[in-house]
Scaffold this motif. Structure first.
Motif, mmCIF file in Angstrom:
data_model
loop_
_atom_site.group_PDB
_atom_site.id
_atom_site.type_symbol
_atom_site.label_atom_id
_atom_site.label_comp_id
_atom_site.label_asym_id
_atom_site.label_seq_id
_atom_site.Cartn_x
_atom_site.Cartn_y
_atom_site.Cartn_z
ATOM 1 N N ILE A 100 0.829 -1.204 0.000
ATOM 2 C CA ILE A 100 0.000 0.000 0.000
ATOM 3 C C ILE A 100 0.866 1.257 0.000
ATOM 4 O O ILE A 100 0.590 2.220 -0.741
ATOM 5 C CB ILE A 100 -0.941 -0.002 1.217
ATOM 6 C CG1 ILE A 100 -1.974 -1.121 1.085
ATOM 7 C CG2 ILE A 100 -1.633 1.339 1.373
ATOM 8 C CD1 ILE A 100 -2.890 -0.989 -0.118
ATOM 9 N N LEU A 101 1.921 1.283 0.807
ATOM 10 C CA LEU A 101 2.801 2.460 0.859
ATOM 11 C C LEU A 101 3.498 2.683 -0.486
ATOM 12 O O LEU A 101 3.622 3.824 -0.949
ATOM 13 C CB LEU A 101 3.838 2.294 1.973
ATOM 14 C CG LEU A 101 3.293 2.340 3.412
ATOM 15 C CD1 LEU A 101 4.421 2.061 4.409
ATOM 16 C CD2 LEU A 101 2.639 3.688 3.705
ATOM 17 N N SER A 102 3.943 1.610 -1.104
ATOM 18 C CA SER A 102 4.581 1.737 -2.422
ATOM 19 C C SER A 102 3.585 2.242 -3.456
ATOM 20 O O SER A 102 3.937 3.060 -4.324
ATOM 21 C CB SER A 102 5.155 0.380 -2.858
ATOM 22 O OG SER A 102 6.137 -0.072 -1.961
ATOM 23 N N LEU A 134 1.037 4.177 -2.858
ATOM 24 C CA LEU A 134 0.816 5.603 -2.587
ATOM 25 C C LEU A 134 1.947 6.443 -3.162
ATOM 26 O O LEU A 134 1.704 7.541 -3.694
ATOM 27 C CB LEU A 134 0.693 5.833 -1.080
ATOM 28 C CG LEU A 134 -0.586 5.300 -0.422
ATOM 29 C CD1 LEU A 134 -0.527 5.488 1.092
ATOM 30 C CD2 LEU A 134 -1.820 5.992 -0.995
ATOM 31 N N CYS A 135 3.175 5.965 -3.062
ATOM 32 C CA CYS A 135 4.306 6.694 -3.660
ATOM 33 C C CYS A 135 4.144 6.803 -5.171
ATOM 34 O O CYS A 135 4.401 7.866 -5.760
ATOM 35 C CB CYS A 135 5.615 5.986 -3.316
ATOM 36 S SG CYS A 135 6.080 6.068 -1.575
ATOM 37 N N SER A 136 3.708 5.725 -5.804
ATOM 38 C CA SER A 136 3.487 5.756 -7.253
ATOM 39 C C SER A 136 2.362 6.718 -7.610
ATOM 40 O O SER A 136 2.441 7.434 -8.620
ATOM 41 C CB SER A 136 3.150 4.347 -7.758
ATOM 42 O OG SER A 136 4.224 3.459 -7.543
ATOM 43 N N VAL A 137 1.315 6.749 -6.787
ATOM 44 C CA VAL A 137 0.203 7.674 -7.026
ATOM 45 C C VAL A 137 0.695 9.115 -6.953
ATOM 46 O O VAL A 137 0.309 9.969 -7.779
ATOM 47 C CB VAL A 137 -0.922 7.442 -6.010
ATOM 48 C CG1 VAL A 137 -1.944 8.574 -6.061
ATOM 49 C CG2 VAL A 137 -1.613 6.111 -6.290
ATOM 50 N N MET A 138 1.559 9.433 -5.996
ATOM 51 C CA MET A 138 2.101 10.791 -5.865
ATOM 52 C C MET A 138 2.897 11.184 -7.101
ATOM 53 O O MET A 138 2.801 12.317 -7.588
ATOM 54 C CB MET A 138 2.957 10.889 -4.610
ATOM 55 C CG MET A 138 2.168 10.766 -3.313
ATOM 56 S SD MET A 138 3.221 10.777 -1.846
ATOM 57 C CE MET A 138 3.923 12.428 -1.964
ATOM 58 N N LEU A 156 2.518 0.889 -9.634
ATOM 59 C CA LEU A 156 1.256 1.036 -8.907
ATOM 60 C C LEU A 156 0.406 -0.215 -9.052
ATOM 61 O O LEU A 156 -0.121 -0.758 -8.064
ATOM 62 C CB LEU A 156 0.499 2.256 -9.429
ATOM 63 C CG LEU A 156 -0.939 2.449 -8.905
ATOM 64 C CD1 LEU A 156 -0.940 2.640 -7.398
ATOM 65 C CD2 LEU A 156 -1.603 3.633 -9.609
#
Length: 274
Positions: free
Chosen positions: A34-36, A38-42, A70
């Protein structure tokens, strides 16, 4: 751990944890996924919000890498955080995992090739022509591999042997018309779907980046024949520093899954009776 035909007909993926999150490894896998994601979404939101980021081909490729990452992270997080009650749902998750994971590897290789063409060979026309083919490689090839594996019955649960809860290659995989035992069939599918391409990229990506870095160092040398403006020299210096981090991060972050595949092979070799 190979299953016979009778077992396969009655087989449903075993998820090695309960809905109560009793296995810490699965909690970690879900959280990291999930954290990875979110980084891709940013990164993707920044790409969409800032028009300058869409101006160059290399940054668009970074966007495609983030999109593939993502999808891969979400598939693995869903696999680690869900209970697949049917074989079909497990196979569908495995199919998308193969598509996005392989796309991530191939787009990363495409970025290295593009930088090599544009910075070392200084052939922007060739780099631009190649960028059109990158989509066929980066998206078309993963789709073709994943769909082939799906219809040949290679996708499913690996009983948590080579993954951490999500579905990928089924332990009942076969490679018609060969008579290989299941260990070699499963290993071949692991190499064909993701890991074989990944191992090649471990060599190709660093080699291309090292060549680009050496070329930039040569251009920055005091005795270089190239006349560089201060702004251009500063830009090259910034790129030169990043060229160490990119291949190193790619290999360090991806290699552990490959190590687990080799452990899978050694496990079968040391437990032939299973």
């Amino acid at each position: 751990m190979c299953l016979n035909t009778t077992d396969y007909l009655e087989y449903k993926p075993r998820i090695p944890y309960s809905r109560d999150w009793e296995n810490p490894a699965d909690v970690i896998a879900f959280t990291v996924g999930i954290l990875s994601a979110l980084c891709s979404v940013m990164i993707l939101l920044s790409f969409l919000a800032i028009s300058d980021l869409r101006a160059t081909t290399s940054r668009r490729i970074v966007c495609y890498i983030s999109l593939a990452d993502l999808g891969s992270c979400l598939c693995q997080a869903i696999g680690a955080g869900s209970y697949f009650g049917t074989l079909r749902s497990c196979e569908i998750q495995a199919l998308f995992t193969v598509v996005f994971s392989l796309a991530f590897v191939l787009w990363t290789t495409c970025l290295a090739l593009y930088l090599h063409l544009s910075l070392v060979r200084e052939d922007l026309a060739a780099a631009k022509r190649m960028s059109h083919w990158f989509h066929a490689v980066g998206w078309g090839l993963p789709l073709g591999v994943a769909i082939t594996a799906y219809f040949m019955g290679a996708l499913g649960s690996d009983e948590n042997v080579a993954t951490n809860g999500w579905c990928w290659i089924s332990l009942t995989s076969k490679v018609p018309p060969t008579s290989w035992d299941c260990k070699y069939a499963v290993l071949l599918w692991m190499l064909v779907t993701i890991k074989g391409w990944e191992i090649v990229s471990y060599v190709l990506v660093p080699v291309l980046y090292i060549h680009v870095k050496l070329h930039l160092r040569e251009a920055l040398a005091p005795d270089s024949a190239k006349a560089l403006t201060h702004a251009y020299r500063r830009a090259i210096t910034a790129v030169d520093k990043k060229l160490v981090f990119l291949p190193l991060a790619f290999v360090v972050l991806r290699v552990w899954g490959t190590v687990r595949v080799f452990l899978f092979v050694f496990y079968f070799d040391s437990h032939p009776e299973e």
